[in-house]
Design an enzyme around this catalytic site. Structure first.
Site, short mmCIF file in Angstrom:
data_model
loop_
_atom_site.label_atom_id
_atom_site.label_comp_id
_atom_site.label_asym_id
_atom_site.label_seq_id
_atom_site.Cartn_x
_atom_site.Cartn_y
_atom_site.Cartn_z
N ARG A 125 -19.69 52.95 23.30
CA ARG A 125 -18.25 53.29 23.19
C ARG A 125 -17.48 52.40 22.21
NH1 ARG A 125 -18.47 54.02 28.95
NH2 ARG A 125 -18.79 56.24 29.35
N LYS A 147 -11.38 54.90 8.22
CA LYS A 147 -11.84 56.29 8.32
C LYS A 147 -13.36 56.28 8.25
CE LYS A 147 -8.02 59.04 6.50
NZ LYS A 147 -7.58 59.93 5.40
N GLU A 188 -10.10 56.00 -8.21
CA GLU A 188 -9.31 55.64 -7.01
C GLU A 188 -8.33 54.51 -7.32
OE1 GLU A 188 -9.46 57.65 -4.55
OE2 GLU A 188 -11.49 58.46 -4.42
N LYS A 241 -3.59 49.67 -0.23
CA LYS A 241 -4.10 50.55 0.83
C LYS A 241 -3.84 49.92 2.20
CE LYS A 241 -7.78 53.40 2.54
NZ LYS A 241 -9.08 54.01 2.42
N GLU A 251 -2.51 58.65 9.64
CA GLU A 251 -2.10 59.64 8.63
C GLU A 251 -1.12 60.68 9.16
OE1 GLU A 251 -5.22 60.74 5.79
OE2 GLU A 251 -4.26 62.69 5.61
N ARG A 255 0.22 57.82 4.62
CA ARG A 255 -1.21 57.72 4.30
C ARG A 255 -1.70 58.96 3.54
NH1 ARG A 255 -6.22 55.01 7.72
NH2 ARG A 255 -7.75 55.39 6.08
N ASN A 259 -4.26 60.83 -0.61
CA ASN A 259 -5.03 62.04 -0.94
C ASN A 259 -4.61 62.64 -2.27
OD1 ASN A 259 -6.41 61.91 1.55
ND2 ASN A 259 -4.65 62.84 2.56
N HIS A 262 -6.83 64.87 -4.35
CA HIS A 262 -7.99 65.21 -3.53
C HIS A 262 -8.04 66.68 -3.12
CE1 HIS A 262 -8.54 60.94 -3.57
NE2 HIS A 262 -9.58 60.99 -2.79
N HIS A 266 -11.37 68.08 -4.04
CA HIS A 266 -12.36 68.55 -3.06
C HIS A 266 -12.74 70.01 -3.35
CE1 HIS A 266 -11.33 65.33 0.18
NE2 HIS A 266 -12.34 64.95 -0.58
N HIS A 279 -17.45 62.52 -6.68
CA HIS A 279 -16.13 62.56 -6.05
C HIS A 279 -15.03 62.01 -6.97
CE1 HIS A 279 -13.19 62.51 -2.88
NE2 HIS A 279 -13.00 61.23 -3.05
P1 NAD Z 1 -22.40 56.17 -2.48
O1 NAD Z 1 -22.25 55.41 -1.23
O2 NAD Z 1 -23.21 57.42 -2.43
O3 NAD Z 1 -23.03 55.21 -3.57
C1 NAD Z 1 -23.31 55.71 -4.86
C2 NAD Z 1 -24.72 55.34 -5.30
O4 NAD Z 1 -24.73 53.99 -5.72
C3 NAD Z 1 -25.77 55.46 -4.22
O5 NAD Z 1 -26.95 55.99 -4.76
C4 NAD Z 1 -26.00 54.01 -3.80
O6 NAD Z 1 -27.28 53.80 -3.27
C5 NAD Z 1 -25.81 53.29 -5.11
N1 NAD Z 1 -25.37 51.90 -5.01
C6 NAD Z 1 -24.52 51.37 -4.13
N2 NAD Z 1 -24.25 50.12 -4.46
C7 NAD Z 1 -24.96 49.82 -5.58
C8 NAD Z 1 -25.07 48.66 -6.39
N3 NAD Z 1 -24.34 47.58 -6.19
N4 NAD Z 1 -25.92 48.73 -7.45
C9 NAD Z 1 -26.62 49.85 -7.72
N5 NAD Z 1 -26.52 50.98 -7.00
C10 NAD Z 1 -25.69 50.96 -5.93
O7 NAD Z 1 -21.00 56.55 -3.13
P2 NAD Z 1 -19.54 55.90 -3.05
O8 NAD Z 1 -18.83 56.43 -4.21
O9 NAD Z 1 -19.59 54.44 -2.80
O10 NAD Z 1 -18.93 56.54 -1.72
C11 NAD Z 1 -18.69 57.93 -1.61
C12 NAD Z 1 -18.53 58.24 -0.14
O11 NAD Z 1 -17.45 57.51 0.37
C13 NAD Z 1 -18.25 59.71 0.14
O12 NAD Z 1 -19.05 60.12 1.23
C14 NAD Z 1 -16.79 59.73 0.54
O13 NAD Z 1 -16.49 60.74 1.47
C15 NAD Z 1 -16.62 58.36 1.14
N6 NAD Z 1 -15.25 57.84 1.06
C16 NAD Z 1 -14.68 57.44 2.20
C17 NAD Z 1 -13.41 56.91 2.18
C18 NAD Z 1 -12.81 56.39 3.45
O14 NAD Z 1 -11.62 56.09 3.46
N7 NAD Z 1 -13.58 56.22 4.49
C19 NAD Z 1 -12.71 56.79 0.97
C20 NAD Z 1 -13.33 57.21 -0.20
C21 NAD Z 1 -14.61 57.73 -0.15
N1 GLY Z 2 -9.28 57.52 1.42
C1 GLY Z 2 -8.09 58.03 2.02
C2 GLY Z 2 -7.69 57.27 3.22
O1 GLY Z 2 -8.33 56.31 3.58
O2 GLY Z 2 -6.75 57.64 3.85
#
Ligand code: NAD
Ligand code: GLY
Length: 378
Positions: A125, A147, A188, A241, A251, A255, A259, A262, A266, A279
């Site tokens: 939990r 998130k 971003e 942020k 949100e 917040r 987006n 986005h 998206h 993305h």
């Molecule tokens: P990702 O996590 O897929 O990483 C991109 C690639 O880079 C992967 O292949 C990873 O293995 C590689 N990688 C990571 N660190 C590395 C490093 N230092 N050196 C070499 N390779 C490396 O992509 P991302 O862009 O980090 O994240 C995208 C995800 O994040 C999506 O799923 C999106 O929905 C999510 N996201 C969430 C939020 C949130 O607020 N929670 C905000 C933005 C994005």
């Molecule tokens: N990435 C958008 C948020 O965290 O609200």
């Protein structure tokens, strides 16, 4: 331990946490966890490629701090961001006998962070959770704000708000990040400047458009990301942020500004086929379209929309929709956005550089006409 880390505090009362940004931070995680008394048993969630580079210094730091830890390697990539992978994380946690005092540590990008966070939110939990972001996207966005979740019948449709207890962003890890991923992170960062901070936007304009930086991490043949701008981008993004999240964690108001770009983005990602447009690339095109919509609505000066487009283009991000995009399909996909309420599309738009708003009153024909025009310009 690093001496030069910058500290940003996310002010969420009892659920508040420090975000450390510096060099060599991976090797300081154990000491930081011990200082916060986060627990003596941990599981590091990562993928094989990241583990090869960064798991050792992390595990050594945990060992030195007296924290017993193992590693759960999950497959890399957005297509594994699903409940099956969460089950694997939980199984690994059970196998290591993590109980409610255990800690999950996400070492990786947003995919690893969102999943480790969601696994932590539900395990016993809810257990403690540490983010060690290794992509620029994760450093400037996903590791802060709580998130978490997985894809299920749509992107991020199953999840929880679950704040980390600590974030350690190690700028050194950006050195191994592919250029395309670096640019995605900058989308971003540009977004944060465009919606919240004109001074930050202008600093990015100066670094990439007016006096393009050389030296540091290469972005295009002409432009680089210098160590100073990288650090500034991460620190300022976390501050901005953090302020938004502190004021509106769930949100219900501001917040939603985060987006910006986005809803278009998206929809473009989905219609291009997941994986084709990354993305950040989709967000870049989405921000350009959203800014143009602001101009059409009479909310934004055309020159501001052009400045936004110029910064995105300068760092090598796409600003035009991919050739062959069907405007009607994109429009239909926009209607399925999470922010839509009772069929009404809600779009984050700019009123000026550094200032955003959420509008639900844009005539659908105006959006469709903008998309038709953009699809001709590819
Ligand atoms: P990702 O996590 O897929 O990483 C991109 C690639 O880079 C992967 O292949 C990873 O293995 C590689 N990688 C990571 N660190 C590395 C490093 N230092 N050196 C070499 N390779 C490396 O992509 P991302 O862009 O980090 O994240 C995208 C995800 O994040 C999506 O799923 C999106 O929905 C999510 N996201 C969430 C939020 C949130 O607020 N929670 C905000 C933005 C994005
Ligand atoms: N990435 C958008 C948020 O965290 O609200």
């Amino acid at each position: 331990m690093t001496e030069d880390a910058t500290l940003v505090t996310i002010e969420l009362g009892e659920r508040g946490y420090p975000v450390r940004i510096g060099h060599g931070e991976v090797a300081s995680v154990g000491a930081q966890m011990a200082a916060l008394d986060l627990g003596r048993r941990a599981l590091v969630v990562t993928n094989a490629a990241i583990a090869r580079r960064y798991a050792h210094p992390l595990l050594d730091s945990l060992d030195a701090a007296g924290i017993e830890a193992g590693v759960a390697e999950i497959p890399a990539g957005e297509r594994y961001k699903h409940l099956g992978t969460i089950e694997k994380i939980w199984s690994a946690a059970m196998a290591r006998r993590l109980d409610r005092h255990g800690v999950l540590i996400a070492l990786g990008g947003g995919v690893v962070g969102d999943m480790a966070g969601f696994a932590a939110a539900c395990y016993y939990r809810g257990i403690s959770f540490v983010q060690v972001p290794t992509t620029l996207v994760a450093m400037v966005d996903s590791s802060v704000g709580g998130k978490t979740g997985v894809n299920f019948h749509g992107k991020n449709l199953i999840g929880a708000f679950w704040q980390p207890n600590l974030v350690c962003a190690d700028l050194d890890t950006l050195a191994s990040l592919p250029t395309r991923e670096l640019r995605c992170g900058l989308a971003e960062v540009i977004k944060h400047g465009a919606i919240l901070d004109l001074a930050m936007f202008e600093r990015l304009e100066s670094a990439f458009v007016t006096r393009p930086e050389r030296g540091g991490l290469r972005l295009t043949a002409k432009v680089s990301l210098s160590p100073d701008t990288a650090r500034y981008s991460v620190v300022r993004s976390c501050q901005l942020k953090g302020q938004v999240v502190a004021a509106d964690e769930r949100e219900s108001g501001q917040r939603a500004w985060l987006n910006f770009g986005h809803t278009f983005g998206h929809a473009l990602e989905a219609t291009a086929g997941y994986g084709k447009l990354h993305h950040g690339e989709a967000v870049s095109i989405g921000m350009v379209l959203a800014a143009r919509l602001g101009v059409l609505r009479g909310d934004l000066e055309a020159s501001d929309a052009q400045r936004l487009e110029a910064v995105c283009a300068a760092v090598g991000l796409p600003t035009k929709v991919p050739a062959g995009t069907d405007p009607e399909v994109v429009f239909a996909a926009m209607g399925r956005d999470k922010k839509a309420r009772e069929g009404q599309m809600r779009l984050t738009l700019l009123t000026a550089l550094g200032q955003a708003t959420v509008a639900a009153d844009t005539p659908p024909e105006m959006i469709l006409s903008l998309l038709r025009q953009a699809c001709v310009e590819t």
